[in-house]
Design a protein around this motif. Structure first.
Motif, short mmCIF file in Angstrom:
data_model
loop_
_atom_site.label_atom_id
_atom_site.label_comp_id
_atom_site.label_asym_id
_atom_site.label_seq_id
_atom_site.Cartn_x
_atom_site.Cartn_y
_atom_site.Cartn_z
N ILE A 185 -4.92 -12.38 -5.18
CA ILE A 185 -6.25 -12.16 -5.82
C ILE A 185 -5.84 -11.05 -6.60
N LYS A 186 -5.80 -10.89 -7.84
CA LYS A 186 -5.47 -9.79 -8.64
C LYS A 186 -6.89 -9.24 -9.42
N ASN A 187 -6.47 -7.89 -9.78
CA ASN A 187 -7.62 -7.30 -10.74
C ASN A 187 -8.61 -6.86 -9.84
N MET A 188 -8.67 -6.75 -8.51
CA MET A 188 -9.44 -6.32 -7.65
C MET A 188 -9.98 -4.81 -7.70
N ASN A 189 -11.21 -4.41 -7.74
CA ASN A 189 -11.81 -3.11 -7.95
C ASN A 189 -12.54 -2.91 -6.63
N ARG A 190 -12.07 -2.96 -5.37
CA ARG A 190 -12.98 -2.79 -4.38
C ARG A 190 -12.40 -1.41 -4.01
N VAL A 191 -13.36 -0.42 -3.89
CA VAL A 191 -13.19 0.97 -3.55
C VAL A 191 -13.71 1.58 -2.27
N PHE A 192 -12.90 2.30 -1.59
CA PHE A 192 -13.48 2.65 -0.19
C PHE A 192 -13.13 4.13 0.09
N PRO A 193 -14.00 4.87 0.87
CA PRO A 193 -13.72 6.17 1.08
C PRO A 193 -12.50 6.39 2.16
N SER A 194 -12.33 5.18 2.99
CA SER A 194 -11.33 5.15 4.06
C SER A 194 -11.21 3.83 4.44
N ILE A 195 -10.03 3.57 5.26
CA ILE A 195 -9.94 2.19 5.76
C ILE A 195 -9.82 2.36 7.41
N ASN A 196 -10.50 1.44 8.03
CA ASN A 196 -10.28 1.48 9.44
C ASN A 196 -9.60 0.08 9.69
N LEU A 197 -8.62 0.46 10.62
CA LEU A 197 -7.86 -0.89 11.38
C LEU A 197 -7.30 -0.64 12.70
N ARG A 198 -7.02 -1.63 13.47
CA ARG A 198 -6.53 -1.77 14.52
C ARG A 198 -5.04 -1.94 14.44
N THR A 199 -3.93 -1.18 14.84
CA THR A 199 -2.62 -1.59 14.67
C THR A 199 -2.32 -2.84 15.74
N SER A 200 -1.25 -3.51 15.26
CA SER A 200 -0.74 -4.73 16.03
C SER A 200 -0.43 -4.46 17.53
N GLN A 201 -0.89 -5.10 18.35
CA GLN A 201 -0.48 -5.01 19.68
C GLN A 201 0.30 -5.74 20.28
N VAL A 202 0.25 -7.07 19.70
CA VAL A 202 1.23 -8.21 20.24
C VAL A 202 2.28 -8.53 19.40
N VAL A 203 1.96 -8.66 18.05
CA VAL A 203 3.05 -8.55 17.06
C VAL A 203 3.24 -7.75 16.30
N ILE A 204 4.16 -6.57 16.48
CA ILE A 204 4.09 -5.23 15.98
C ILE A 204 4.50 -5.68 14.48
N SER A 205 3.59 -5.39 13.53
CA SER A 205 4.04 -5.76 12.32
C SER A 205 3.55 -4.79 11.07
N HIS A 206 2.46 -3.72 11.48
CA HIS A 206 1.97 -3.09 10.26
C HIS A 206 3.02 -2.33 9.55
N LYS A 207 2.99 -2.44 8.43
CA LYS A 207 3.86 -1.38 7.55
C LYS A 207 3.12 -0.70 6.64
N ILE A 208 3.62 0.40 6.06
CA ILE A 208 3.10 1.10 4.70
C ILE A 208 4.29 0.98 3.69
N LYS A 209 4.13 0.52 2.61
CA LYS A 209 5.08 0.68 1.43
C LYS A 209 4.85 1.39 0.20
N THR A 210 5.61 2.13 -0.19
CA THR A 210 5.15 3.12 -1.43
C THR A 210 6.65 3.66 -1.86
N GLU A 211 6.61 3.65 -3.14
CA GLU A 211 7.65 4.20 -3.98
C GLU A 211 9.12 3.87 -3.48
N GLY A 212 8.89 2.54 -3.09
CA GLY A 212 10.32 2.04 -2.50
C GLY A 212 10.67 1.87 -1.20
N SER A 213 9.80 2.80 -0.67
CA SER A 213 10.09 3.11 0.79
C SER A 213 9.10 2.38 1.95
#
Length: 180
Positions: free
Chosen positions: A118-146
């Protein structure tokens, strides 16, 4: 007598200088100096980790969907007012919990190489709440090639808040910088 007056003046000047230096250091420590994407414990608001970030910089949150075990990638842009704009969603399954089409005006649904976007999204948030994975350890942050594995900085199963903030020198010294 003149020597005593000179010594008293020197002591007063030295005291004023020291107090000014202490005041300057205290102010410098608590003035915001660096914009960062912060990862805060949702309950205590303690900054667990941070990633220096610039205005208009994009970053991606990648994780494994808990039900159908396929990769999901959310793409965001940092706005000038520190809000976070979701610009794209990429996923591999249209199973439970995933959209089957674009939902809002201007958004575009694309299927390419077995992936859905889904492209061209314009959904704006003051912040994002999430629970990190406990069983399948998978959350990653990607930025500027890292890529940064969140479990290297945040305990699995944590309830966190992602928010763009201007951090003070004191906060930078206390927090865990993700990119070194």
């Amino acid at each position: 007598m003149a020597a005593e007056k000179k010594t008293v003046k020197q002591k007063i000047l030295w005291l004023i200088f020291c107090l000014a230096l202490i005041l300057f250091l205290l102010i410098a420590i608590f003035i915001p100096v660096k914009k960062a994407l912060t990862f805060q414990d949702l309950r205590s608001r303690e900054i667990l980790a941070y990633l220096p970030i610039k205005e208009d910089q994009t970053f991606q949150l990648e994780y494994t969907h808990s039900i159908h075990q396929s990769t999901v990638i959310d793409t965001y842009t940092v706005l000038p007012d520190h809000q976070i704009q979701q610009t794209e969603l990429q996923y591999e399954d249209m199973a439970i919990g995933m959209p089957s089409n674009a939902m809002f005006d201007g958004e575009i649904f694309v299927e390419k190489d077995g992936k859905y976007f889904i492209k061209n999204m314009n959904r704006v948030f003051p912040s994002i709440n999430l629970r990190t994975s406990q069983v399948v350890i998978s959350h990653k942050i990607k930025t500027e090639g890292s890529t940064y594995k969140m479990h290297d900085f945040i305990a699995p199963g944590s309830l966190i808040n992602l928010e763009v903030k201007d951090l003070t020198m004191f906060q930078l010294l206390r927090g865990v910088k993700m990119n070194g």
